[in-house]
Design an enzyme around this catalytic site. Structure first.
Site, PDB file in Angstrom:
ATOM      1  N   SER A  18      58.707  -3.944   7.223  1.00  0.00           N
ATOM      2  CA  SER A  18      57.436  -4.479   7.260  1.00  0.00           C
ATOM      3  C   SER A  18      56.048  -4.091   6.793  1.00  0.00           C
ATOM      4  O   SER A  18      55.211  -4.760   5.935  1.00  0.00           O
ATOM      5  CB  SER A  18      56.922  -4.754   8.926  1.00  0.00           C
ATOM      6  OG  SER A  18      56.722  -3.396   9.484  1.00  0.00           O
ATOM      7  N   ILE A  95      61.701  14.078  -0.362  1.00  0.00           N
ATOM      8  CA  ILE A  95      61.406  13.619  -1.644  1.00  0.00           C
ATOM      9  C   ILE A  95      61.753  14.764  -2.389  1.00  0.00           C
ATOM     10  O   ILE A  95      61.319  16.128  -2.358  1.00  0.00           O
ATOM     11  CB  ILE A  95      59.805  13.280  -1.770  1.00  0.00           C
ATOM     12  CG1 ILE A  95      59.724  12.101  -1.216  1.00  0.00           C
ATOM     13  CG2 ILE A  95      59.542  13.193  -3.224  1.00  0.00           C
ATOM     14  CD1 ILE A  95      60.385  10.807  -1.857  1.00  0.00           C
ATOM     15  N   ASN A 109      52.553   8.965   1.744  1.00  0.00           N
ATOM     16  CA  ASN A 109      53.549   8.728   2.809  1.00  0.00           C
ATOM     17  C   ASN A 109      52.522   8.038   4.157  1.00  0.00           C
ATOM     18  O   ASN A 109      51.450   8.454   4.133  1.00  0.00           O
ATOM     19  CB  ASN A 109      54.296   9.704   3.320  1.00  0.00           C
ATOM     20  CG  ASN A 109      55.126   9.611   4.559  1.00  0.00           C
ATOM     21  OD1 ASN A 109      55.851   8.509   4.437  1.00  0.00           O
ATOM     22  ND2 ASN A 109      55.419  10.480   5.371  1.00  0.00           N
ATOM     23  N   HIS A 111      52.955   8.152   8.389  1.00  0.00           N
ATOM     24  CA  HIS A 111      53.521   8.794   9.461  1.00  0.00           C
ATOM     25  C   HIS A 111      53.044   8.104  10.692  1.00  0.00           C
ATOM     26  O   HIS A 111      51.756   7.977  10.905  1.00  0.00           O
ATOM     27  CB  HIS A 111      53.635  10.159   9.364  1.00  0.00           C
ATOM     28  CG  HIS A 111      54.416  10.760  10.629  1.00  0.00           C
ATOM     29  ND1 HIS A 111      55.794  11.024  10.320  1.00  0.00           N
ATOM     30  CD2 HIS A 111      54.211  11.177  11.797  1.00  0.00           C
ATOM     31  CE1 HIS A 111      56.292  11.450  11.408  1.00  0.00           C
ATOM     32  NE2 HIS A 111      55.219  11.531  12.369  1.00  0.00           N
TER      33      HIS A 111
HETATM   34  C1  GAR Z   1      56.521   2.867  10.250  1.00  0.00           C
HETATM   35  O1  GAR Z   1      56.044   2.829  11.400  1.00  0.00           O
HETATM   36  C2  GAR Z   1      56.148   4.275   9.369  1.00  0.00           C
HETATM   37  O2  GAR Z   1      55.073   4.670   9.900  1.00  0.00           O
HETATM   38  C3  GAR Z   1      57.335   5.076   9.981  1.00  0.00           C
HETATM   39  O3  GAR Z   1      58.580   4.207   9.768  1.00  0.00           O
HETATM   40  C4  GAR Z   1      58.052   2.749  10.139  1.00  0.00           C
HETATM   41  C5  GAR Z   1      58.865   2.025   9.167  1.00  0.00           C
HETATM   42  O4  GAR Z   1      58.697   0.634   9.706  1.00  0.00           O
HETATM   43  N1  GAR Z   1      57.631   6.154   9.255  1.00  0.00           N
HETATM   44  C6  GAR Z   1      58.168   7.350   9.508  1.00  0.00           C
HETATM   45  O5  GAR Z   1      58.275   7.490  10.610  1.00  0.00           O
HETATM   46  C7  GAR Z   1      58.132   8.311   8.468  1.00  0.00           C
HETATM   47  N2  GAR Z   1      58.460   9.698   9.102  1.00  0.00           N
HETATM   48  P1  GAR Z   1      58.925  -0.532   8.547  1.00  0.00           P
HETATM   49  O6  GAR Z   1      60.337  -0.274   8.080  1.00  0.00           O
HETATM   50  O7  GAR Z   1      58.578  -1.942   9.347  1.00  0.00           O
HETATM   51  O8  GAR Z   1      57.790  -0.429   7.628  1.00  0.00           O
END
Ligand code: GAR
Length: 194
Positions: A18, A95, A109, A111
């Protein structure tokens, strides 16, 4: 007339996508934008991001986990699209050093917590939201940061918070976080890279 050069970026994603979709829409459908998502890289061929990127006309490179060790292969993929910066949007692999050297301060990134809370290896997506609820935190939020060689510890570019109510489930927290991500991530990327 001076023609401003377009900056091509790659979005790396492992999951639903998303955030990747939001970044693509924000940059690639705005004629004024000086940034374009020119490539999506995923380590999971079945990830939702593949369908989303394809629908929006952005090429996808599938690079399996083991193939990330092959610097020549990965850099060749990125060079093919003249990539100048990388945005991680739910990308779950570490990475590698050769990318940090090639893109110094040019890997961002997101988080889904207020780092340093609930960061580090294994802390992603639903794991983070569960940890927030189980810890009884009264607030959570998002952190957008530069990537360095230690998980979730690069320089913080932006944080914003949202209350966690006693009745909130991890799914409730997740939807609050997605709303914050959708609102802020593309703008912070633009402000950082331009
Ligand atoms: C997001 O909430 C992002 O912040 C998190 O994964 C989700 C991906 O959602 N990232 C982490 O947890 C990194 N450590 P998406 O695939 O719907 O964008």
């Amino acid at each position: 007339m001076m023609v401003e050069k377009m900056m091509n970026i790659a979005v790396f994603a492992s999951g639903n996508g998303s955030n990747a979709e939001n970044l693509i829409k924000y940059f690639n459908t705005n004629p004024e934008s000086r940034i374009r998502v020119a490539l999506v890289v995923t380590n999971r061929a079945s990830a939702g991001v593949v369908e989303r990127a394809s629908r929006l006309g952005v090429p996808v490179a599938h690079i399996a986990r083991d193939r990330f060790a092959d610097a020549d292969h990965v850099l060749d993929q990125l060079d093919r699209y003249d990539i100048e910066a990388i945005v991680l949007a739910g990308f779950l692999l570490m990475i590698p050093d050769y990318l940090l050297h090639r893109y110094p301060d040019r890997i961002i990134n997101i988080h889904p917590s207020l780092l340093p809370r609930h960061g580090g290896k294994g802390m992603y997506g639903a794991n983070v939201h569960r940890a927030v609820v189980e810890s009884g935190d009264t607030e959570t939020g998002i952190t957008i940061h530069l990537v360095n060689e230690v998980y979730d510890s690069g320089r913080i570019l932006f944080q914003t918070s949202v209350p966690v109510l006693p009745i909130d489930t991890p799914a409730d927290v997740e939807s609050k976080i997605h709303a914050l991500e959708s609102l802020h991530f593309p703008r912070v990327v633009a402000e950082t890279l331009l």
